[in-house]
Write a protein that holds these residues in place. Structure first.
Motif, PDB file in Angstrom:
ATOM      1  N   ALA A   2     -52.237   2.728  74.325  1.00 28.46           N
ATOM      2  CA  ALA A   2     -52.107   1.480  73.414  1.00 28.46           C
ATOM      3  C   ALA A   2     -53.311   0.698  72.755  1.00 28.46           C
ATOM      4  CB  ALA A   2     -51.230   0.430  74.148  1.00 28.46           C
ATOM      5  N   SER A   3     -54.292   1.034  72.945  1.00 23.41           N
ATOM      6  CA  SER A   3     -55.441   0.582  72.478  1.00 23.41           C
ATOM      7  C   SER A   3     -55.828   1.192  70.951  1.00 23.41           C
ATOM      8  CB  SER A   3     -56.819   0.604  73.338  1.00 23.41           C
ATOM      9  OG  SER A   3     -56.934   1.930  73.279  1.00 23.41           O
ATOM     10  N   GLN A   4     -55.041   2.227  70.702  1.00 23.25           N
ATOM     11  CA  GLN A   4     -55.244   2.785  69.481  1.00 23.25           C
ATOM     12  C   GLN A   4     -54.374   2.090  68.387  1.00 23.25           C
ATOM     13  OE1 GLN A   4     -53.570   6.909  70.560  1.00 23.25           O
ATOM     14  NE2 GLN A   4     -55.328   7.568  69.362  1.00 23.25           N
ATOM     15  N   LYS A   5     -54.687   2.159  67.122  1.00 21.77           N
ATOM     16  CA  LYS A   5     -53.922   1.353  66.347  1.00 21.77           C
ATOM     17  C   LYS A   5     -52.509   1.968  66.092  1.00 21.77           C
ATOM     18  CE  LYS A   5     -57.934   0.196  63.244  1.00 21.77           C
ATOM     19  NZ  LYS A   5     -58.234   0.203  61.574  1.00 21.77           N
ATOM     20  N   PRO A   6     -51.669   0.960  66.069  1.00 21.31           N
ATOM     21  CA  PRO A   6     -50.175   1.564  65.882  1.00 21.31           C
ATOM     22  C   PRO A   6     -50.128   2.460  64.513  1.00 21.31           C
ATOM     23  CG  PRO A   6     -50.337  -0.761  65.335  1.00 21.31           C
ATOM     24  CD  PRO A   6     -51.755  -0.287  65.654  1.00 21.31           C
ATOM     25  N   VAL A   7     -48.939   3.187  65.006  1.00 27.03           N
ATOM     26  CA  VAL A   7     -48.237   4.136  63.837  1.00 27.03           C
ATOM     27  C   VAL A   7     -47.684   3.102  62.988  1.00 27.03           C
ATOM     28  CG1 VAL A   7     -46.885   5.891  63.009  1.00 27.03           C
ATOM     29  CG2 VAL A   7     -48.495   6.139  65.358  1.00 27.03           C
ATOM     30  N   LEU A  28     -53.491   1.185  53.969  1.00 33.92           N
ATOM     31  CA  LEU A  28     -53.421   1.321  55.501  1.00 33.92           C
ATOM     32  C   LEU A  28     -54.281   2.414  56.039  1.00 33.92           C
ATOM     33  CD1 LEU A  28     -49.740   0.246  55.510  1.00 33.92           C
ATOM     34  CD2 LEU A  28     -51.698  -1.275  56.572  1.00 33.92           C
ATOM     35  N   ARG A  29     -53.799   3.616  55.523  1.00 31.08           N
ATOM     36  CA  ARG A  29     -54.480   4.744  55.838  1.00 31.08           C
ATOM     37  C   ARG A  29     -56.039   4.696  55.664  1.00 31.08           C
ATOM     38  NH1 ARG A  29     -50.137   9.122  53.010  1.00 31.08           N
ATOM     39  NH2 ARG A  29     -48.645   9.224  54.700  1.00 31.08           N
ATOM     40  N   ALA A  30     -56.495   4.067  54.632  1.00 30.49           N
ATOM     41  CA  ALA A  30     -57.927   3.929  54.465  1.00 30.49           C
ATOM     42  C   ALA A  30     -58.649   3.131  55.634  1.00 30.49           C
ATOM     43  CB  ALA A  30     -58.263   3.337  53.361  1.00 30.49           C
ATOM     44  N   GLN A  31     -57.702   2.164  56.208  1.00 29.27           N
ATOM     45  CA  GLN A  31     -58.153   1.513  57.436  1.00 29.27           C
ATOM     46  C   GLN A  31     -57.959   2.107  58.838  1.00 29.27           C
ATOM     47  OE1 GLN A  31     -57.940  -2.888  57.722  1.00 29.27           O
ATOM     48  NE2 GLN A  31     -57.314  -2.973  55.580  1.00 29.27           N
ATOM     49  N   GLY A  32     -57.497   3.450  58.776  1.00 27.72           N
ATOM     50  CA  GLY A  32     -57.319   4.287  59.958  1.00 27.72           C
ATOM     51  C   GLY A  32     -56.026   4.368  60.618  1.00 27.72           C
ATOM     52  N   TYR A  33     -54.969   3.866  59.817  1.00 28.08           N
ATOM     53  CA  TYR A  33     -53.734   3.976  60.347  1.00 28.08           C
ATOM     54  C   TYR A  33     -52.977   5.205  59.829  1.00 28.08           C
ATOM     55  CZ  TYR A  33     -53.918  -1.027  61.441  1.00 28.08           C
ATOM     56  OH  TYR A  33     -54.133  -2.288  61.920  1.00 28.08           O
ATOM     57  N   VAL A  34     -52.287   5.727  60.920  1.00 24.00           N
ATOM     58  CA  VAL A  34     -51.329   6.793  60.820  1.00 24.00           C
ATOM     59  C   VAL A  34     -50.087   6.041  60.061  1.00 24.00           C
ATOM     60  CG1 VAL A  34     -49.513   8.402  61.287  1.00 24.00           C
ATOM     61  CG2 VAL A  34     -51.934   8.206  62.498  1.00 24.00           C
ATOM     62  N   VAL A  35     -49.632   6.391  58.782  1.00 27.24           N
ATOM     63  CA  VAL A  35     -48.442   5.830  58.004  1.00 27.24           C
ATOM     64  C   VAL A  35     -47.513   7.063  57.785  1.00 27.24           C
ATOM     65  CG1 VAL A  35     -47.697   4.770  55.921  1.00 27.24           C
ATOM     66  CG2 VAL A  35     -49.940   4.348  56.724  1.00 27.24           C
ATOM     67  N   LEU A  36     -46.185   6.765  58.180  1.00 31.78           N
ATOM     68  CA  LEU A  36     -45.130   7.599  57.979  1.00 31.78           C
ATOM     69  C   LEU A  36     -44.307   7.138  57.084  1.00 31.78           C
ATOM     70  CD1 LEU A  36     -44.422   8.413  61.892  1.00 31.78           C
ATOM     71  CD2 LEU A  36     -45.996   9.648  60.507  1.00 31.78           C
ATOM     72  N   SER A  37     -44.049   7.763  56.019  1.00 28.33           N
ATOM     73  CA  SER A  37     -42.989   7.177  55.143  1.00 28.33           C
ATOM     74  C   SER A  37     -42.115   8.308  54.472  1.00 28.33           C
ATOM     75  CB  SER A  37     -43.849   6.394  53.912  1.00 28.33           C
ATOM     76  OG  SER A  37     -42.770   5.644  53.175  1.00 28.33           O
ATOM     77  N   PRO A  38     -41.317   8.976  54.983  1.00 25.29           N
ATOM     78  CA  PRO A  38     -40.482  10.036  54.729  1.00 25.29           C
ATOM     79  C   PRO A  38     -39.595   9.638  53.777  1.00 25.29           C
ATOM     80  CG  PRO A  38     -39.784   9.614  56.795  1.00 25.29           C
ATOM     81  CD  PRO A  38     -40.971   8.840  56.681  1.00 25.29           C
ATOM     82  N   PRO A  39     -39.123  10.415  52.756  1.00 28.45           N
ATOM     83  CA  PRO A  39     -38.004  10.273  51.743  1.00 28.45           C
ATOM     84  C   PRO A  39     -36.722  10.056  52.650  1.00 28.45           C
ATOM     85  CG  PRO A  39     -38.626  12.149  51.575  1.00 28.45           C
ATOM     86  CD  PRO A  39     -39.736  11.930  52.479  1.00 28.45           C
ATOM     87  N   MET A  40     -35.912   8.981  52.230  1.00 25.11           N
ATOM     88  CA  MET A  40     -34.698   8.766  53.381  1.00 25.11           C
ATOM     89  C   MET A  40     -33.382   9.979  52.753  1.00 25.11           C
ATOM     90  SD  MET A  40     -35.252   6.750  55.540  1.00 25.11           S
ATOM     91  CE  MET A  40     -36.432   7.840  55.799  1.00 25.11           C
ATOM     92  N   PRO A  41     -32.906  10.316  53.460  1.00 26.47           N
ATOM     93  CA  PRO A  41     -31.538  11.116  53.263  1.00 26.47           C
ATOM     94  C   PRO A  41     -30.618  10.732  52.383  1.00 26.47           C
ATOM     95  CG  PRO A  41     -32.048  11.354  55.497  1.00 26.47           C
ATOM     96  CD  PRO A  41     -32.925  10.198  55.097  1.00 26.47           C
ATOM     97  N   SER A  42     -30.573   9.425  52.310  1.00 27.58           N
ATOM     98  CA  SER A  42     -29.519   8.620  51.529  1.00 27.58           C
ATOM     99  C   SER A  42     -29.757   8.311  50.190  1.00 27.58           C
ATOM    100  CB  SER A  42     -29.147   7.342  52.231  1.00 27.58           C
ATOM    101  OG  SER A  42     -30.167   6.369  52.262  1.00 27.58           O
ATOM    102  N   THR A  43     -30.973   8.969  49.996  1.00 25.24           N
ATOM    103  CA  THR A  43     -31.492   8.621  48.492  1.00 25.24           C
ATOM    104  C   THR A  43     -31.912   9.999  47.839  1.00 25.24           C
ATOM    105  OG1 THR A  43     -32.514   6.465  48.952  1.00 25.24           O
ATOM    106  CG2 THR A  43     -33.488   7.483  46.930  1.00 25.24           C
ATOM    107  N   GLY A  44     -31.671  10.426  46.746  1.00 26.05           N
ATOM    108  CA  GLY A  44     -31.929  11.586  45.972  1.00 26.05           C
ATOM    109  C   GLY A  44     -31.180  11.823  44.781  1.00 26.05           C
ATOM    110  N   LEU A  45     -31.479  12.993  44.371  1.00 24.54           N
ATOM    111  CA  LEU A  45     -30.739  13.308  43.090  1.00 24.54           C
ATOM    112  C   LEU A  45     -29.938  14.652  43.169  1.00 24.54           C
ATOM    113  CD1 LEU A  45     -33.919  13.378  40.727  1.00 24.54           C
ATOM    114  CD2 LEU A  45     -31.781  11.796  40.409  1.00 24.54           C
TER     115      LEU A  45
END
Length: 253
Positions: A2-7, A28-45
Motif C-alpha cells: 500500500a506504500s506504493q503509489k496507487p495505480v 501522471l506516468r512521468a511522476q511514476g504512476y502506472v496509468v491504465l486507460s484501455p479503450p472501452m468496448p462501447s466505443t468504436g467504429l
C-alpha cells in the motif's frame, strides 16, 4: 504494497478514446504512476461496439486492473463524462474495504468523477437524464449514436477548446453504442464503498454545473470546482493542471 503509489485507472467518455487524454496520462506516468486507460468496448467504429454497455466497459477495466490488485496494489479510478458510469461499476466488490473482507489484498481506494455521470438512482439511464431525446450533437444510426455536424464543426461545437484542437478531434472521434446510453444503471455512484471526489467544471455546457453538483451531493461525493468546460484537459495547460492537482491530491491521501 500500500506504500506504493496507487495505480490510476482513467476511463474515457463517450465518442472519445484514450489518446485524447494524453495531457493527463503522460504527466501522471512521468511522476511514476502506472496509468491504465484501455479503450472501452462501447466505443468504436466497427460492429464490435454494437450492443455494448457500461457493464462491458467495467469488465474490460477489471481485466486490466485486477492483476495489480491481486499483487496488493491500490488504485484510484477516474471517470470522465459517460465514463463515470463505468467508474462506479468497476468498484463493485473491488474496494480496499470489500477485498479485505474477502481476504484479498489491494483494492480501489478512491473514485474521482470528472464532470461525469455519478448516477444516484438504480434504473436511471443517460438518455433519461437528457430527457429521452439525443442532443443535437449526435443522432441514432443503426446500433450506434454518431456525431453530427454540430459536434464536428468548430464554430458550432462550442466545446471551449482551441479551434485547432477541435479540428483534430473531428478527425479522431468515434461512434458510441446506443445500448451504452440507454441501458439502466444497476450499480450507481451511491453504491460505491470508497471515498468519492467530484470535480465540478463550472463552465460545462454539455453537463451543466447545477446537474453535476446535484449528482455529487446525491451520491456523497466531496466536491471541488474547476473553472472549465466539459474537456478541461483539452482547454489549456492551466485547466489541465487544476485537474491533475486534484488527482494527485486524492492519490496521495
Amino acid at each position: 504494497m500500500a506504500s506504493q503509489k496507487p495505480v490510476i485507472v482513467l476511463i474515457h467518455g463517450a465518442f472519445f478514446a484514450p489518446v485524447h487524454y494524453r495531457s493527463l496520462i503522460e504527466p501522471l506516468r512521468a511522476q511514476g504512476y502506472v496509468v491504465l486507460s484501455p479503450p472501452m468496448p462501447s466505443t468504436g467504429l466497427d460492429d464490435s461496439a454494437a450492443g455494448k454497455t457500461y457493464a462491458d466497459d467495467a469488465k474490460r477495466l477489471l481485466e486490466y486492473l485486477v492483476p495489480y490488485l491481486d499483487e496488493g496494489r491500490e488504485a484510484v479510478v477516474i471517470g470522465h463524462s459517460q465514463g463515470g458510469i463505468a467508474a462506479s461499476a468497476v468498484t463493485e466488490g473491488q474496494t480496499v474495504e470489500e477485498r479485505k473482507a474477502q481476504g484479498l489484498k489491494g483494492g480501489i481506494k478512491a473514485v474521482i468523477y470528472l464532470t461525469a455521470l455519478a448516477i444516484p438512482m438504480k434504473g436511471a439511464t443517460l438518455m433519461g437524464l437528457l430527457g429521452g431525446t439525443p442532443p443535437p450533437i449526435y443522432k441514432a444510426e443503426g446500433p450506434f449514436y454518431v456525431l453530427t455536424e454540430h459536434a464536428l464543426t468548430p464554430q458550432d461545437a462550442d466545446l471551449g477548446v482551441p479551434e485547432d484542437t477541435q479540428k483534430v478531434l473531428a478527425r479522431t472521434l468515434v461512434h458510441q453504442s446506443k445500448a451504452s446510453l440507454e441501458a439502466p444503471v444497476q450499480f450507481t455512484a451511491a453504491d460505491v464503498k470508497a471515498p468519492k471526489t467530484y470535480i465540478v467544471c463550472s463552465e460545462d455546457k454539455s453537463l451543466p454545473a447545477a446537474l453535476q453538483e446535484e449528482m455529487a451531493k446525491g451520491t456523497g461525493c466531496n466536491i471541488t470546482k474547476v473553472e472549465a468546460g466539459h474537456f478541461p484537459f483539452l482547454e489549456s495547460p492551466e485547466k489541465t493542471k487544476a485537474v491533475l492537482d486534484v488527482i494527485l491530491g486524492v492519490a496521495g491521501q
